[in-house]
Scaffold this motif. Structure first.
Motif, short mmCIF file in Angstrom:
data_model
loop_
_atom_site.label_atom_id
_atom_site.label_comp_id
_atom_site.label_asym_id
_atom_site.label_seq_id
_atom_site.Cartn_x
_atom_site.Cartn_y
_atom_site.Cartn_z
N VAL A 259 1.99 -1.15 -4.55
CA VAL A 259 2.59 -0.64 -3.31
C VAL A 259 1.69 0.47 -2.78
O VAL A 259 0.77 0.92 -3.46
CB VAL A 259 4.02 -0.12 -3.56
CG1 VAL A 259 4.95 -1.26 -3.96
CG2 VAL A 259 4.03 0.96 -4.65
N ASP A 285 6.69 -1.08 -0.04
CA ASP A 285 7.65 -0.53 -1.01
C ASP A 285 8.53 -1.68 -1.53
O ASP A 285 8.69 -2.70 -0.86
CB ASP A 285 8.51 0.53 -0.32
CG ASP A 285 9.37 1.32 -1.28
OD1 ASP A 285 9.21 1.13 -2.49
OD2 ASP A 285 10.20 2.11 -0.81
N GLY A 287 11.70 -0.86 -2.22
CA GLY A 287 12.67 0.21 -2.18
C GLY A 287 13.96 0.01 -2.97
O GLY A 287 14.28 0.79 -3.86
N TYR A 297 9.53 6.64 -6.06
CA TYR A 297 8.31 6.42 -5.28
C TYR A 297 8.65 6.70 -3.83
O TYR A 297 9.62 6.15 -3.30
CB TYR A 297 7.80 4.99 -5.45
CG TYR A 297 6.83 4.54 -4.38
CD1 TYR A 297 5.54 5.04 -4.34
CD2 TYR A 297 7.22 3.61 -3.42
CE1 TYR A 297 4.65 4.62 -3.36
CE2 TYR A 297 6.34 3.18 -2.44
CZ TYR A 297 5.06 3.69 -2.40
OH TYR A 297 4.19 3.28 -1.44
N ASP A 298 7.86 7.57 -3.19
CA ASP A 298 8.08 7.94 -1.80
C ASP A 298 6.94 7.37 -0.96
O ASP A 298 5.81 7.84 -1.03
CB ASP A 298 8.13 9.46 -1.65
CG ASP A 298 8.53 9.89 -0.25
OD1 ASP A 298 8.55 9.04 0.67
OD2 ASP A 298 8.83 11.09 -0.05
N PRO A 299 7.22 6.33 -0.13
CA PRO A 299 6.15 5.71 0.66
C PRO A 299 5.67 6.56 1.82
O PRO A 299 4.79 6.10 2.58
CB PRO A 299 6.81 4.41 1.15
CG PRO A 299 8.26 4.71 1.20
CD PRO A 299 8.52 5.66 0.07
N ALA A 440 0.54 2.64 -7.28
CA ALA A 440 0.93 3.14 -5.96
C ALA A 440 -0.23 3.12 -4.99
O ALA A 440 -0.44 4.06 -4.21
CB ALA A 440 1.51 4.55 -6.09
#
Length: 617
Positions: A259, A285, A287, A297-299, A440
């Motif tokens: 991602v 993501d 999500g 995880y923060d896109p 990531a």
């Protein structure tokens, strides 16, 4: 029996008792082993032991080793002994399911012909024609074969893993299936001009090693025969596809997900007339799955790392600058205990995010790649806006105090992300521990970050300047294996450095290096002065040298000889401490044990004398 014959009879009985004890122990303790090495070099991993237990078709390992050819290669002979002992340990712990044969392929022998027929690699050692074979061939009763063409000393950390993999894969008639769900143009395609685009190097090499099954659109189910699901840049994934991924993992399928907060290879939204113009970040993501599986995880956030920042050249006419969001991780930032990331020299990322665990997660996270402690997170829109001027990212940059994880392995028991699904066959919990790897970043897959491709007589030639490809191949190769193989750990090399010697060396260098540098600077200055005095005059005419100048030249030459002698003395003293330590070690090795034996003998004699004297008194 006379008193003189008593000691002789006692000595004979003692010898018989020793022989009987040795014979009895060889029977009673057969197979018993005790590993006293500090690094557990001869203790097999639990995963290896389980693989050996599950062997159904007996396996024969043939180690081809040129014993005579390595007579002058002492260091290699030590490594060869290490390999042989590990193979012997595996055979001993297999319960007769694995047997070992050690074969010396002497020149012009039938064994050499067999080694060449198997495809083992022969290393020429000299001009006389000596060749070194050191390869392993595994075979089972159904004609299945697998081999290691040459066992390399610099891959010793992977030795147990490679042999365990060879044993576990014997008899596998088909290549593992990798199902690929990608939102990026990784594979072969046609460009607008009609020319064939071969695709990314990662995609090409995966196609050669595995059966790469490309999933079209957004599938609603993942076939059971897929060994691995590789998801790259998932954007706007419908719930039906998320359910399919969830159930694939619940059934024991392996997942490798890439991602990205900003996939630079995703050219949607880029102005073709101005490639450097700011545009909307292309984030991806999983999500809902990540949220319910307990993976954070923060896109919208990108890792900035000043310590590992790489140089880029945003302006072709300008100087290169260090870009905080373009990161090159070396060994100290890559997990050396996991076969995916161990022994990799450098892995490059660009606009990479960070992953972690939520408090409610039931998973266990093992970082594979992580930033420096001073790294920080920045808004992805700000990073995209700094494409033409990366120095903007330094404004307001506040270093953190904990490393940020860019890629990680997640293992453990897991509940379905859709617990309320009542459809037939739906699994509410995973069938055993899951194994997921999440990276990531998707740019790590692109050619520009790790490899240059050139055409040579119609064939592509790959010039890799980073280990991104190895990282991806290791991850895929590891995940398509069975769970026991994944549990096999990397090993520390058997060669142990002399830490005390290295400490003495560094200390000596610190003490004498400054003196050496000062003398060298003085010598260079003296050489310049001497050269200036001896230079000819204008138009090449020799200058008349006065008696004072001649005396000054002689003085400079004497001073130069003195300084050179002093410089040599400093360089000799640099190794004096190490040589002294070597002498002490030799003294201990030569005299230590005899002195200890003499000391024990004297102690025993003194005790006997004391007892006899006490008895007489």
């Amino acid at each position: 029996m006379s008193r003189r014959s008593v000691p002789l009879v006692a000595l004979a009985l003692l010898a018989l008792a020793f022989v009987a004890a040795v014979a009895l122990s060889s029977v009673a303790l057969r197979g018993a082993r005790l590993d006293l090495t500090g690094q557990g070099l001869y203790t097999l991993s639990d995963g290896t032991l389980r693989i050996l237990e599950k062997v159904e078709d007996p396996v024969t390992l043939k180690l081809y080793y040129s014993e005579h050819a390595t007579r002058d290669l002492q260091q290699f002979r030590v490594f060869a002994t290490r390999v042989r002992e590990l193979l012997e340990e595996m055979a001993a712990r297999s319960g007769g399911k694995v047997s070992l044969e050690v074969i010396d392929p002497e020149p012009f022998s039938e064994a050499e012909d067999q080694a060449a027929a198997y495809g083992l690699q022969a290393i020429p050692l000299n001009t006389t024609g000596d060749k070194l074979y050191f390869g392993l061939v595994g075979a089972n009763s159904t004609d299945g074969e697998s081999l290691m063409p040459f066992i390399q000393p610099d891959k010793e950390a992977f030795l147990e893993y490679d042999v365990a993999k060879l044993i576990s894969t014997l008899g596998a008639a088909e290549r593992p299936v990798v199902a690929l769900l990608s939102g990026l143009p990784m594979g072969p395609s046609m460009d607008p001009s009609g020319r064939q685009n071969p695709g990314w190097v990662v995609d090409r090499q995966l196609s050669e090693l595995f059966e790469l099954r490309r999933l079209q659109g957004m599938p609603t189910s993942i076939a059971d025969d897929a060994d691995l699901l590789m998801v790259v840049h998932p954007r706007d994934v419908p719930e039906a596809t998320l359910r399919a991924i969830d159930q694939f993992v619940m059934r024991g399928g392996r997942l490798l997900a890439f991602v990205d907060p900003d996939a630079e290879a995703d050219q949607r939204g880029i102005n073709p007339l101005d490639p450097l113009s700011a545009s909307e970040p292309q984030a991806s993501d999983l999500g809902l799955l990540f949220e319910r599986w307990g993976i954070s995880y923060d896109p919208t956030r990108v890792v900035l790392d000043d310590r590992h920042a790489l140089q880029v050249q945003p302006d072709p006419n300008g100087p290169p600058v260090r870009h905080l969001a373009v990161i090159g991780l070396e060994k100290d930032a890559l997990n050396q205990d996991d076969v995916v990331s161990a022994e990799l020299g450098k892995v490059h990322f660009s606009t990479v995010g960070a992953v972690g665990l939520t408090r409610e997660s039931t998973l266990r996270m093992e970082p594979l790649a992580q930033s420096a402690r001073s790294a920080a997170l920045a808004d992805v829109a700000a990073v995209r806006a700094a494409v033409s001027d990366p120095d903007q990212l330094r404004e307001g940059f506040k270093p953190g105090d904990e490393p940020l994880v860019m890629a990680a392995r997640f293992t453990g028991e897991l509940a379905s992300a859709f617990p309320d699904d009542k459809s037939e066959g739906h699994l509410a919990r995973s069938q055993g521990p899951v194994n997921l790897i999440v990276v990531a970043d998707t740019d790590v897959l692109t050619d520009r970050l790790w490899v240059q491709v050139q055409d040579f007589i119609g064939e592509p030639v790959y010039n890799a300047f980073a280990n991104n490809g190895d990282f991806v191949f290791n991850a895929v190769d590891n995940l398509v294996g069975n769970a026991d193989l994944i549990a096999v750990r990397t090993r520390a090399p058997s060669a142990r450095p002399f830490k005390r010697v290295e400490e003495i060396r560094r200390g000596a260098e610190e003490r004498y290096r400054s003196t050496e540098q000062r003398l060298q600077q003085q010598l260079d200055a003296l050489e310049q002065q001497l050269t200036a005095l001896q230079q000819p005059g204008a138009e090449g005419q020799a200058q008349a040298i006065s008696p004072e100048q001649q005396a000054e030249i002689l003085r400079f030459q004497d001073e130069r000889l003195r300084m050179r002698k002093e410089l040599r003395d400093v360089q000799h003293r640099l190794n004096a401490d190490i040589e002294a330590l070597g002498d002490r070690l030799k003294l201990v090795n030569i005299l230590g044990m005899p002195a200890l034996v003499v000391l024990v003998a004297l102690l025993v004699a003194w005790r006997r004398w004391s007892r006899r004297r006490a008895a007489e008194a």
